[in-house]
Design an enzyme around this catalytic site. Structure first.
Site, PDB file in Angstrom:
ATOM      1  N   GLU A 196     -23.933   0.098 -24.712  1.00 59.71           N
ATOM      2  CA  GLU A 196     -22.577   0.528 -24.279  1.00 59.71           C
ATOM      3  C   GLU A 196     -21.542  -0.527 -24.684  1.00 59.71           C
ATOM      4  O   GLU A 196     -20.270   0.271 -25.060  1.00 59.71           O
ATOM      5  CB  GLU A 196     -22.687   0.344 -22.752  1.00 59.71           C
ATOM      6  CG  GLU A 196     -23.540   1.115 -21.945  1.00 59.71           C
ATOM      7  CD  GLU A 196     -22.964   2.685 -21.939  1.00 59.71           C
ATOM      8  OE1 GLU A 196     -22.209   3.026 -22.515  1.00 59.71           O
ATOM      9  OE2 GLU A 196     -23.971   3.340 -21.558  1.00 59.71           O
ATOM     10  N   ARG A 210     -18.872   1.570 -27.060  1.00 57.82           N
ATOM     11  CA  ARG A 210     -17.372   1.668 -26.424  1.00 57.82           C
ATOM     12  C   ARG A 210     -16.390   0.856 -27.195  1.00 57.82           C
ATOM     13  O   ARG A 210     -15.257   1.045 -27.428  1.00 57.82           O
ATOM     14  CB  ARG A 210     -17.234   1.486 -24.970  1.00 57.82           C
ATOM     15  CG  ARG A 210     -18.107   2.615 -24.329  1.00 57.82           C
ATOM     16  CD  ARG A 210     -18.106   2.905 -22.849  1.00 57.82           C
ATOM     17  NE  ARG A 210     -19.329   3.558 -22.228  1.00 57.82           N
ATOM     18  CZ  ARG A 210     -19.222   3.964 -21.198  1.00 57.82           C
ATOM     19  NH1 ARG A 210     -18.170   4.113 -20.492  1.00 57.82           N
ATOM     20  NH2 ARG A 210     -20.298   4.530 -20.597  1.00 57.82           N
ATOM     21  N   ASP A 222     -31.496  10.652 -27.140  1.00 55.19           N
ATOM     22  CA  ASP A 222     -30.416  11.422 -27.654  1.00 55.19           C
ATOM     23  C   ASP A 222     -29.744  10.946 -28.869  1.00 55.19           C
ATOM     24  O   ASP A 222     -29.986  11.380 -30.099  1.00 55.19           O
ATOM     25  CB  ASP A 222     -29.446  11.880 -26.697  1.00 55.19           C
ATOM     26  CG  ASP A 222     -28.773  10.604 -26.023  1.00 55.19           C
ATOM     27  OD1 ASP A 222     -29.215   9.634 -25.924  1.00 55.19           O
ATOM     28  OD2 ASP A 222     -28.024  10.752 -24.847  1.00 55.19           O
ATOM     29  N   GLU A 282     -20.297  16.243 -23.607  1.00 50.58           N
ATOM     30  CA  GLU A 282     -21.328  16.839 -24.474  1.00 50.58           C
ATOM     31  C   GLU A 282     -21.138  18.154 -24.995  1.00 50.58           C
ATOM     32  O   GLU A 282     -21.171  18.572 -26.234  1.00 50.58           O
ATOM     33  CB  GLU A 282     -22.440  16.429 -24.408  1.00 50.58           C
ATOM     34  CG  GLU A 282     -23.162  14.950 -24.246  1.00 50.58           C
ATOM     35  CD  GLU A 282     -22.777  13.806 -23.264  1.00 50.58           C
ATOM     36  OE1 GLU A 282     -22.213  14.791 -22.192  1.00 50.58           O
ATOM     37  OE2 GLU A 282     -22.736  12.965 -23.088  1.00 50.58           O
TER      38      GLU A 282
HETATM   39  C1  DMJ Z   1     -21.138   8.480 -23.486  1.00 51.49           C
HETATM   40  O1  DMJ Z   1     -20.828   6.996 -23.123  1.00 51.49           O
HETATM   41  C2  DMJ Z   1     -21.754   8.436 -24.842  1.00 51.49           C
HETATM   42  O2  DMJ Z   1     -21.502   9.810 -25.154  1.00 51.49           O
HETATM   43  C3  DMJ Z   1     -23.320   8.308 -24.729  1.00 51.49           C
HETATM   44  O3  DMJ Z   1     -23.565   8.323 -25.893  1.00 51.49           O
HETATM   45  C4  DMJ Z   1     -23.927   9.081 -23.862  1.00 51.49           C
HETATM   46  N1  DMJ Z   1     -23.322   9.243 -22.589  1.00 51.49           N
HETATM   47  C5  DMJ Z   1     -22.062   9.181 -22.385  1.00 51.49           C
HETATM   48  C6  DMJ Z   1     -21.281  10.433 -21.848  1.00 51.49           C
HETATM   49  O4  DMJ Z   1     -21.707  11.196 -21.115  1.00 51.49           O
END
Ligand code: DMJ
Length: 668
Positions: free
Chosen positions: A286, A290, A418, A553
Site C-alpha cells: 500500500e 499510494r 489481481d 476498478e
Molecule cells: C486500490 O488501492 C488499488 O487499486 C489496489 O490495487 C486495489 N484496491 C484499491 C481500490 O479498490
C-alpha cells in the site's frame, strides 16, 4: 482595562473603584515613559547608521532587492507570492498550470497581491522588483529543507537517449509559450461539445468537494469520515499523520488544473511527510502504490524534486522488508525498528498481489534517482517468480519469503492476485516494451487464466471465477477484478497476433458484466463482490458483498475501453456512475461509501477512501477528457491510477543524467 503603565488601584470596602482622572503622571511613571522613548530612539539610530543594508546600498532600490533576496533564502513564499504570468489561456503559469473558463485564481487573492504591490510601490516611491529566478541546484532541496514552490523546482526534462522527441511536452500537457518546462493540462479542445465540458467540470467539482472537506476536517490525517466530519482513524495507514489522501490526490488535482489545492498539498508533502521514524507497521504494497507511486507521478508531471526526494525517502523506509532469504519481501515493515512481519491471517506467507505490485514504482525510482538499489529488489522478486514452478501456468496467491515456495494453492484475478498480473503487462509497457520477460509471463498466465477461470453464466455474462488447486472454488467475481476489462483491452491493443482479438473480446465482456453488476443495483452503484450461482447473476448475496466502497476498478475499465474502442457506451456508463455517486455518496462533508447498494436510500459507511481521490475521480475525469490528456502510449497507470511515463517515449521521463553504474549503490 489594565494599561501597560502601573496603576494605583483604589479599593473601597475591598471593592475596586474606577481610577480617578489625574492631571499629571507621578514621578515613577514619567521615568518609565522617558526610558521607553530613549530605547526606541537608540535602536532607530543604530539601524540607520550601522546595519549593512542601509549603510552600503547605493540606492534604496538595491537595499530592497537585498532584503528581498534574504527573505527568499528563508523561504520563497514568506513575503510575496510568485508573480502570476498572464497569458491568453488564464492566469496560472506561476505553477505550471493554466486554468480555463471561469475557474480563475481566487479574485480576492489576486486583489490582495495587487494591493500589496501597489502599497509597496506607493510607500517606497519605486517599482517593486520582479521576483528573481532561483539558482538552486536540484540536490540542494533536501527532504527536510525549506519548501520550494513547484514553479522553481521544475527541472529540465532529463536527457533520455532513447527519447524520440526530446524537447516536446507530451500531448495533453501543453507547453506554455515563453515559459520553458511548464505544462498545462488540457482536458478538452476549446471547441469541445458543451455537454462534454459540463461532465468534465462536474467531475472536477466533485474532486474539489472531496478535497476541501478532507482539508477542513482531517487535514494531514490519512482519510476523512465524511458523515461524522472527522478523521478516519482505522484506514490501512491507521490513525497516524501520513496524509495519504493528500499524496494520493495530488496528481489528480494537477491533471484537473486545481492549482491552489495542488500547491497546498505539495507544500504539506515538503514540510510534513516523513517516513523514516514512523513507529508502526506499514504495508509495503500500500505504501508503494499510494505514496511512492503518487509522488513519482507528481515528479514526472511537474519535475519538482521534492517529490523525487520524498519518493526515495519512503522507499528507503521499506527496504528492510526485503531482507529475506528469497528476496521476496514481508508484507509489513516498521520503519523505525526496521522489524518486518506478515499479516496474522496469512501465516508465514506474503501475498502475490502485494509482492508483484512494486515493479513499476521501484524501477522508475531507480531511473530518476540513479540508484540501482530499488530495481535490484524488484528484479529479485521477478527472478523468483520466473523460476518457480507454476501450477497450471498460474501463480498461487501466497508465497513464503523464507523458502521462496508457494503457500496455499489458491488463485485469483481478484483480491490477493489481481495487480500482480496487471503489473506483468504494465512493466513491459512502461519499459518501452523492453521488459520482454514480463510480457511473456503475462501472456502465458493469461492463456491459463482464460482457460480455467473465465466462465459464462446461464444468461451469457462472462466473469472470472476463483480457483483452488486448479478447480473452481467459487462462482463469484470481486469488484476488484473489474480492472481486468481494461487490462485485457491494453493487452489486446499492444499485441499483433490472433490472441489480440480474444483479449479484446474478453475485455468487452468483462466490462459489460461489471456494468451489469451496477445496473442491477437500486443505487446504480456496484457491489463489492457478486455471485453467479442459482438465481443470482452479477448480484451480491452476503451483506459484506453488498457494500460500495467508492472503488475505481469498473470506471478504470470504462476509461481504458473508451480510449481503445471509442464506443460511446463507456462514456454513458461513466456518466450514469457520476450521477449515482452524486445522488447516494455525496454528503455535506465529502463522499461516503455505501452499506448496501440494493437499498433505495442506502446508509453510508462514513469513509472517504484515499483511492477515491487517486483513482475513482481521476478515471472519470479522463473518461470525459480528450485522449491527448495522459495518452496511453506515453503513460502507464500504476495500480493506484498514478500515471508513470513510458521510457524512451515520454519526454517527461526525467531519468537521472548520471549513468547508473557511476552512482554510489551503497548509500542505503
Ligand atoms: C486500490 O488501492 C488499488 O487499486 C489496489 O490495487 C486495489 N484496491 C484499491 C481500490 O479498490
Amino acid at each position: 482595562m489594565t494599561g501597560i503603565l502601573p496603576t494605583y488601584q483604589r479599593f473601597v470596602n475591598g471593592v475596586p473603584v474606577p481610577s480617578i482622572s489625574r492631571r499629571s503622571f507621578r514621578l515613577r511613571e514619567k521615568y518609565l515613559i522617558v526610558s521607553v522613548l530613549l530605547t526606541f530612539a537608540i535602536v532607530w539610530l543604530g539601524a540607520l547608521f550601522y546595519l549593512p543594508e542601509f549603510k552600503n546600498s547605493s540606492s534604496v532600490n538595491d537595499s530592497v532587492y537585498n532584503v528581498y533576496k534574504r527573505i527568499q533564502k528563508a523561504g520563497p513564499e514568506l513575503l510575496m507570492p510568485p508573480p502570476v504570468m498572464h497569458n491568453e489561456v488564464g492566469e496560472f503559469a506561476a505553477v505550471g498550470i493554466v486554468r480555463h473558463g471561469e475557474e480563475g485564481d481566487d479574485p480576492h487573492i489576486v486583489e490582495d497581491r495587487n494591493r500589496l504591490r501597489a502599497k509597496i510601490e506607493e510607500d517606497m516611491g519605486m517599482k517593486v522588483l520582479e521576483r528573481p529566478q532561483f539558482d538552486v541546484a536540484p540536490s540542494a532541496s533536501s527532504s527536510r529543507g525549506p519548501s520550494k514552490a513547484p514553479v522553481d523546482a521544475i527541472e529540465e526534462p532529463a536527457v533520455d537517449n532513447n527519447a524520440a522527441n526530446k524537447n516536446a511536452s507530451p500531448e495533453g500537457l501543453k507547453e506554455l509559450e515563453g515559459a520553458e518546462n511548464k505544462y498545462v493540462p488540457v482536458p478538452l479542445k476549446p471547441n469541445a461539445d458543451p455537454e462534454l465540458k459540463k461532465k468534465v467540470d462536474t467531475v472536477r467539482e466533485m474532486m474539489r468537494h472531496a478535497w476541501n472537506n478532507y482539508k477542513l476536517y482531517a487535514w494531514g490525517k490519512n482519510e476523512l469520515k465524511p458523515i461524522s466530519k472527522r478523521a478516519h482513524l482505522s484506514s490501512v495507514f491507521g490513525a497516524g499523520d501520513l496524509g495519504v489522501s493528500i499524496v494520493d490526490g495530488l496528481d489528480t488535482l494537477y491533471l484537473m488544473g486545481l492549482t491552489d489545492e495542488f500547491r497546498e498539498g505539495r507544500d504539506w508533502v515538503a514540510e510534513h511527510l516523513h517516513f523514516s521514524d514512523i513507529d508502526s507497521d506499514l504495508s509495503v504494497f500500500e505504501t508503494t502504490i499510494r505514496f511512492v507511486g503518487g509522488l513519482l507521478s507528481c515528479y514526472a508531471l511537474t519535475g519538482d524534486v521534492v517529490f523525487k526526494d520524498k519518493a526515495a525517502e519512503v522507499a528507503d523506509a521499506l527496504l528492510p522488508a526485503f531482507d529475506t532469504p528469497s528476496g521476496v519481501p514481508f508484507s509489513l515493515i516498521n520503519p523505525s525498528t526496521k522489524a518486518s512481519r506478515q499479516y496474522h491471517w496469512a501465516g508465514a506467507n506474503s501475498i502475490l498481489s502485494e509482492i508483484g505490485t512494486l515493479h513499476m514504482e521501484f524501477s522508475y525510482l531507480s531511473d530518476v534517482t540513479g540508484r540501482d538499489v530499488y530495481r535490484k529488489k524488484v528484479d529479485r522478486i521477478r527472478e523468483v517468480l520466473y523460476n518457480i514452478e507454476k501450477p497450471g501456468d498460474l501463480y498461487p496467491n501466497y508465497i513464503n519469503p523464507r523458502t521462496g515456495q508457494w503457500g496455499q494453492k489458491h488463485m485469483s484475478l481478484g483480491a490477493l492476485g489481481d495487480s500482480f498480473y496487471e503489473y506483468l503487462l504494465k512493466a513491459w509497457l512502461v519499459s518501452g516494451r523492453a521488459d520482454e520477460q514480463a510480457r511473456e509471463m503475462f501472456d502465458v498466465a493469461m492463456q491459463a487464466a482464460l482457460d480455467k477461470m473465465l466462465r459464462v453464466s446461464p444468461n451469457g455474462l462472462s466473469y472470472l471465477a476463483e480457483l483452488k488447486y486448479g478447480r473452481v472454488l467459487e462462482e463469484k467475481m470481486d469488484h476488484l477484478s473489474c480492472f481486468a476489462g481494461g487490462m485485457f483491452g491494453l493487452a489486446s491493443a499492444t499485441l499483433e497476433n490472433s490472441q489480440a482479438e480474444r483479449y479484446m473480446d474478453v475485455a468487452r465482456r468483462l466490462t459489460h458484466t461489471c456494468h451489469e453488476s451496477y445496473a442491477r443495483a437500486d443505487t446504480k452503484l456496484g457491489p463489492d463482490a457478486f455471485k453467479f450461482s442459482g438465481a443470482a447473476e452479477a448480484r451480491a448475496q452476503k451483506s459484506n458483498e453488498k457494500m460500495f466502497l467508492l472503488r475505481p476498478e469498473t470506471f478504470e475499465s470504462y476509461f481504458i475501453m473508451w480510449r481503445l474502442t471509442k464506443d460511446q457506451k463507456y462514456r454513458d456508463w461513466g456518466w450514469e456512475a457520476v450521477q449515482a455517486l452524486e445522488k447516494h455518496c455525496r454528503v455535506e462533508g465529502g463522499y461516503t461509501g455505501l452499506m448496501n447498494v440494493y437499498h433505495k436510500k442506502p446508509q453510508g459507511d462514513d469513509v472517504q477512501q484515499s483511492y477515491f481521490l487517486a483513482e475513482t475521480l481521476k478515471y472519470l475525469y479522463l473518461l470525459f477528457s480528450d485522449d491527448t490528456l495522459i495518452p496511453l502510449d506515453e503513460w502507464v497507470f500504476n495500480t493506484e491510477a498514478h500515471p508513470l511515463p513510458v521510457k524512451g517515449k515520454n519526454p517527461l521521463y526525467r531519468a537521472a543524467d548520471k549513468p547508473e553504474h557511476l552512482k554510489d549503490e551503497n548509500q542505503i
